[in-house]
Design a protein around this motif. Structure first.
Motif, PDB file in Angstrom:
ATOM      1  N   VAL A  78       0.821  -1.143   0.132  1.00 32.50           N
ATOM      2  CA  VAL A  78      -0.145   0.011   0.000  1.00 32.50           C
ATOM      3  C   VAL A  78       0.952   1.104  -0.018  1.00 32.50           C
ATOM      4  O   VAL A  78       0.374   2.157  -0.632  1.00 32.50           O
ATOM      5  N   ILE A  79       1.979   1.149   0.621  1.00 34.68           N
ATOM      6  CA  ILE A  79       2.779   2.256   0.800  1.00 34.68           C
ATOM      7  C   ILE A  79       3.500   2.465  -0.710  1.00 34.68           C
ATOM      8  O   ILE A  79       3.669   3.969  -1.241  1.00 34.68           O
ATOM      9  N   LEU A 129     -17.270   3.669  11.352  1.00 34.87           N
ATOM     10  CA  LEU A 129     -18.530   4.684  10.924  1.00 34.87           C
ATOM     11  C   LEU A 129     -18.057   5.283   9.483  1.00 34.87           C
ATOM     12  O   LEU A 129     -18.710   5.495   8.722  1.00 34.87           O
ATOM     13  N   GLN A 130     -16.623   5.376   9.309  1.00 37.43           N
ATOM     14  CA  GLN A 130     -16.398   6.060   7.931  1.00 37.43           C
ATOM     15  C   GLN A 130     -16.088   4.869   6.876  1.00 37.43           C
ATOM     16  O   GLN A 130     -15.873   5.265   5.786  1.00 37.43           O
ATOM     17  N   GLY A 131     -16.261   3.628   7.218  1.00 41.54           N
ATOM     18  CA  GLY A 131     -16.523   2.739   5.948  1.00 41.54           C
ATOM     19  C   GLY A 131     -15.376   1.594   6.024  1.00 41.54           C
ATOM     20  O   GLY A 131     -14.955   0.781   5.156  1.00 41.54           O
ATOM     21  N   GLY A 132     -14.619   1.414   7.203  1.00 41.50           N
ATOM     22  CA  GLY A 132     -13.911   0.329   7.775  1.00 41.50           C
ATOM     23  C   GLY A 132     -12.162   0.974   7.878  1.00 41.50           C
ATOM     24  O   GLY A 132     -11.661   2.159   7.087  1.00 41.50           O
ATOM     25  N   ILE A 133     -11.334  -0.048   8.277  1.00 43.71           N
ATOM     26  CA  ILE A 133      -9.937   0.393   8.181  1.00 43.71           C
ATOM     27  C   ILE A 133      -9.332   0.280   6.933  1.00 43.71           C
ATOM     28  O   ILE A 133      -8.286   1.029   6.861  1.00 43.71           O
ATOM     29  N   GLY A 134     -10.006   0.185   6.020  1.00 45.29           N
ATOM     30  CA  GLY A 134      -9.145   0.407   4.716  1.00 45.29           C
ATOM     31  C   GLY A 134      -9.348   1.647   4.369  1.00 45.29           C
ATOM     32  O   GLY A 134      -8.583   1.950   3.247  1.00 45.29           O
ATOM     33  N   LEU A 135      -9.920   2.460   4.909  1.00 45.53           N
ATOM     34  CA  LEU A 135     -10.062   3.982   4.561  1.00 45.53           C
ATOM     35  C   LEU A 135      -9.630   4.937   5.812  1.00 45.53           C
ATOM     36  O   LEU A 135      -9.751   6.077   5.695  1.00 45.53           O
ATOM     37  N   ALA A 136      -9.007   4.241   6.818  1.00 43.90           N
ATOM     38  CA  ALA A 136      -8.709   5.047   8.033  1.00 43.90           C
ATOM     39  C   ALA A 136      -7.256   5.375   7.954  1.00 43.90           C
ATOM     40  O   ALA A 136      -6.472   4.674   7.829  1.00 43.90           O
ATOM     41  N   LEU A 180      -6.473   2.917  -0.203  1.00 42.63           N
ATOM     42  CA  LEU A 180      -6.713   4.206   0.033  1.00 42.63           C
ATOM     43  C   LEU A 180      -6.561   4.780   1.504  1.00 42.63           C
ATOM     44  O   LEU A 180      -6.547   5.905   1.453  1.00 42.63           O
ATOM     45  N   ALA A 181      -6.328   3.965   2.501  1.00 43.99           N
ATOM     46  CA  ALA A 181      -6.151   4.421   3.783  1.00 43.99           C
ATOM     47  C   ALA A 181      -4.570   5.090   3.577  1.00 43.99           C
ATOM     48  O   ALA A 181      -4.660   6.318   4.135  1.00 43.99           O
TER      49      ALA A 181
END
Ligand code: ATP
Length: 344
Positions: A16-17, A249-256, A288-289
């Motif tokens: 991801v990086i 709440l924001q859609g999961g840890i894939g976005l945090a 995306l996170a």
């Protein structure tokens, strides 16, 4: 020219990086990066976790550190992760753990009938004290009479600076409310300190509505009415728990995304998710996170207009379903980053 230290880390971290750095070089080609070979592989190879000279360089030579994720089943003690991440937080005195919880597409919110405007708050989690200092002990370990003590450390200076940081951020970002959360009804010493300091600091910011909720009540209110919150400030342990609610709440840890910050001194940015060994090496991790984390880092570097562009591009991808598998899409890690870059 900003200079960034990069620790890709373990598992999906490097995957991801790699994509987040493509976004960074596309948006801000003047930012230079230097990669550091730290993580489980290095530890297993030569026993190194975090060389003191590298820590020194992180604190003096770089504008920020970008970290992927740490954690590897081959290192069950997780000693390398502790030395690198907790070591940086403590030794570089990164006292702010900054966690925005912003819903970019209502479809990914687990609450019914919530819009994007309903989930848009930030958490200031104290990052250098509390229960994470490891003070305590075990007595008569392994016997029926065992006693285990875990002590929470709260200093006047530590509590004051994180509360002040929350108010300062609120003022600078046009927010009107700050909520402090503790458990003073049960933790009568340390959290009484939080209550008193919060009142004192709040009095210096008459334009901001200061409120208080016990952490159990706040956990409930975040699920019932997240729209009531703009800025939350809390201690290390409660911040850990509340920000996982926020991530959901924001859609999961894939976005945090998150930042570990000592204003004016040093900062380390990282996606909230872990190294996800279950999907590592398959090219399917959600980047995306990490991409949003790069956006947050760009604001820290004085370029908030670039973070706004990153958010808009990510939001566009979410809304058109250009996402990885765990969000219901079909894209690979690389394709998901390509989609963001195409929108940029
Ligand atoms: P840690 O203790 O470091 O938080 P963990 O295993 O508890 O590690 P994660 O590594 O964050 O937590 O993984 C939790 C779950 O979420 C796993 O099933 C993992 O596959 C999934 N996951 C985490 N990050 C991502 C990502 N970026 N893209 C897709 N799935 C992810």
């Amino acid at each position: 020219m900003p200079k960034i230290a990069v620790v890709p880390g373990d598992g999906i971290g490097p995957e991801v990086i790699h994509e987040a750095l493509r976004v960074l070089s596309f948006l801000a080609p003047d930012v230079t990066t230097e990669a550091f070979d730290l993580g489980a592989d290095r530890y297993l190879r030569d026993g190194t976790t975090m060389p003191p000279e590298v820590m020194h360089r992180f604190g003096t030579e770089f504008d920020a550190v970008l970290l992927g994720a740490l954690g590897d089943p081959r290192v069950p003690s997780n000693v390398h992760a502790k030395d690198i991440l907790l070591g940086s937080r403590f030794q570089l005195d990164l006292y702010i753990n900054f966690r925005p919880c912003k819903l970019l597409d209502a479809r990914y919110c687990p609450l019914k009938d919530k819009t994007e405007a309903d989930v848009d708050f930030v958490v200031f989690r104290e990052n250098t004290e509390g229960i994470y200092m490891g003070v305590g002990g075990q007595f008569k370990r392994g016997t029926a009479d065992e006693i285990a003590v875990e002590e929470e450390i709260n200093t006047r200076k530590g509590v004051e600076r994180i509360i002040r940081a929350a108010f300062e951020w609120a003022v600078k970002n046009g927010k009107t409310k700050v909520c402090m959360s503790d458990k003073a009804n049960a933790m009568r010493h340390g959290h009484d300190l939080w209550q008193r300091v919060f009142k004192l600091v709040a009095a210096e910011y008459p334009g901001i509505k200061a409120s208080h909720l016990y952490v159990d009540v706040l956990a409930m209110r975040l699920v019932q009415a997240p729209q009531d919150f703009q800025v939350i400030v809390t201690n290390n342990l409660f911040g850990d728990i509340l920000t996982d609610i926020g991530a959901a709440l924001q859609g999961g840890i894939g976005l945090a995304s998150s930042g570990n910050i000592h204003p004016g001194k040093a900062a380390l940015f990282e996606p909230v998710h872990g190294s996800a060994p279950d999907i590592a090496g398959q090219g399917i991790a959600n980047p995306l996170a990490s991409i949003l984390t790069v956006g947050m880092m760009l604001t820290y570097l004085g370029r908030p207009e670039l973070e706004a562009r990153v958010q808009a591009a990510v939001q566009g991808c979410l809304k058109s379903g250009q996402v990885t598998r765990e969000l219901g899409g079909t894209l690979t890690t690389r394709e998901a980053a390509d989609a963001v870059i195409a929108r940029l």
